[in-house]
Design an enzyme around this catalytic site. Structure first.
Site: not given
Length: 284
Positions: A97, A185, A205, A221
């Site tokens: 983030n 991730k 991205h 998702d």
């Protein structure tokens, strides 16, 4: 005669056991299922074509190229030592983030402020937060890092993750999932960059681009996209394609629906090459 037969059977069992212990082919678990088995994209040819297209457009950024698998060479020069796995994990946590520039600055400040990870563990949370504040979400990330270090010290007796280099993909995922705040991730990034395993992290991205060009269904998702793309993309293309899609996603606002930034002028003034890859409708 009976002894000879038993000896042959014993040798055969040992040989079979050794062969079974050696992993051949992809390191991904055979138990991982594709959530979209009828969605046949991307094909291996599509992956290779898109890799070549983006490679010609962007090249592999130097800061990512250093993580490429080292190929055997006859040169006498020794390669630079790999980044410690723990450093890579903390670096990835700090990248969440925020921009790449801010996360790199936060990591550099953290390392310069504390000589060792032991000092980070023993420091006040406020001091750790101050060191990484430029990366955003300082309280959350500081708590995650200190919890990671505390659990690692309790479980392993030392602040080191180098033992992960000897584990399989599934074992690494099981180990890192024990640490609070370390998501799929983050684990995938450590697998691909620091452990040089064949994995394909899906950030915002890559997720947006994959949907735009029809590599995943519209209903997908990020987690299901990760599972699908890891099944469909050939192992030998995963690193380059991941780095290139990530780079392109930051630079081009046409294919991701994002506003992009000033760095994307090269892409935003020209037709996006990814949009030439027509979507295919798939009934699920």
């Amino acid at each position: 005669m009976e002894k000879k037969r038993k000896r042959k059977q014993h040798v055969a069992r040992e040989t079979k056991a050794k062969a079974k212990a050696v992993r051949v082919g992809p390191t991904r678990s055979d138990n991982v299922k594709d959530p979209f088995p009828s969605h046949t994209r991307p094909t291996p040819q599509e992956c290779e074509t898109l890799r070549d297209t983006l490679l010609a457009l962007h090249g592999i950024p130097p800061d990512l190229a250093k993580y490429r698998k080292l190929q055997p060479t006859s040169d006498t020069a020794q390669p630079d030592p790999p980044e410690p796995v723990l450093d890579g994990l903390v670096r990835t946590v700090l990248s969440q983030n925020t921009t790449e520039a801010n996360s790199q600055k936060a990591f550099a400040t953290l390392k310069s402020s504390f000589p060792t990870w032991g000092h980070v563990l023993g420091a006040d949370s406020k001091d750790v937060e101050d060191a990484i504040r430029c990366g955003g979400l300082a309280p959350t990330k500081a708590s995650c890092i200190k919890n990671l270090l505390r659990c690692l010290r309790e479980r392993r007796g030392e602040l080191c993750l180098e033992y992960l280099r000897d584990l399989s993909v599934d074992q690494v995922k099981a180990e890192l999932s024990l640490f609070k705040g370390i998501g799929p991730k983050t684990v995938a990034c450590v697998l691909m960059f620091n452990l040089q395993q064949d994995d394909f992290p899906v950030d915002t991205h890559i997720f947006e681009i994959a949907k735009t060009i029809g590599w995943v269904p519209a209903i997908a998702d990020r987690n299901k996209s990760y599972l699908h793309l890891n099944q469909r993309i050939p192992n030998e293309l995963k690193f380059d394609l991941n780095c290139l899609l990530y780079t392109h996603g930051k630079l081009c606002r046409k294919c991701s629906g994002k506003k992009g930034n000033n760095q994307g002028k090269k892409c935003n003034d020209n037709p996006c090459p990814l949009l030439n890859h027509d979507k295919e409708s798939v009934e699920l």
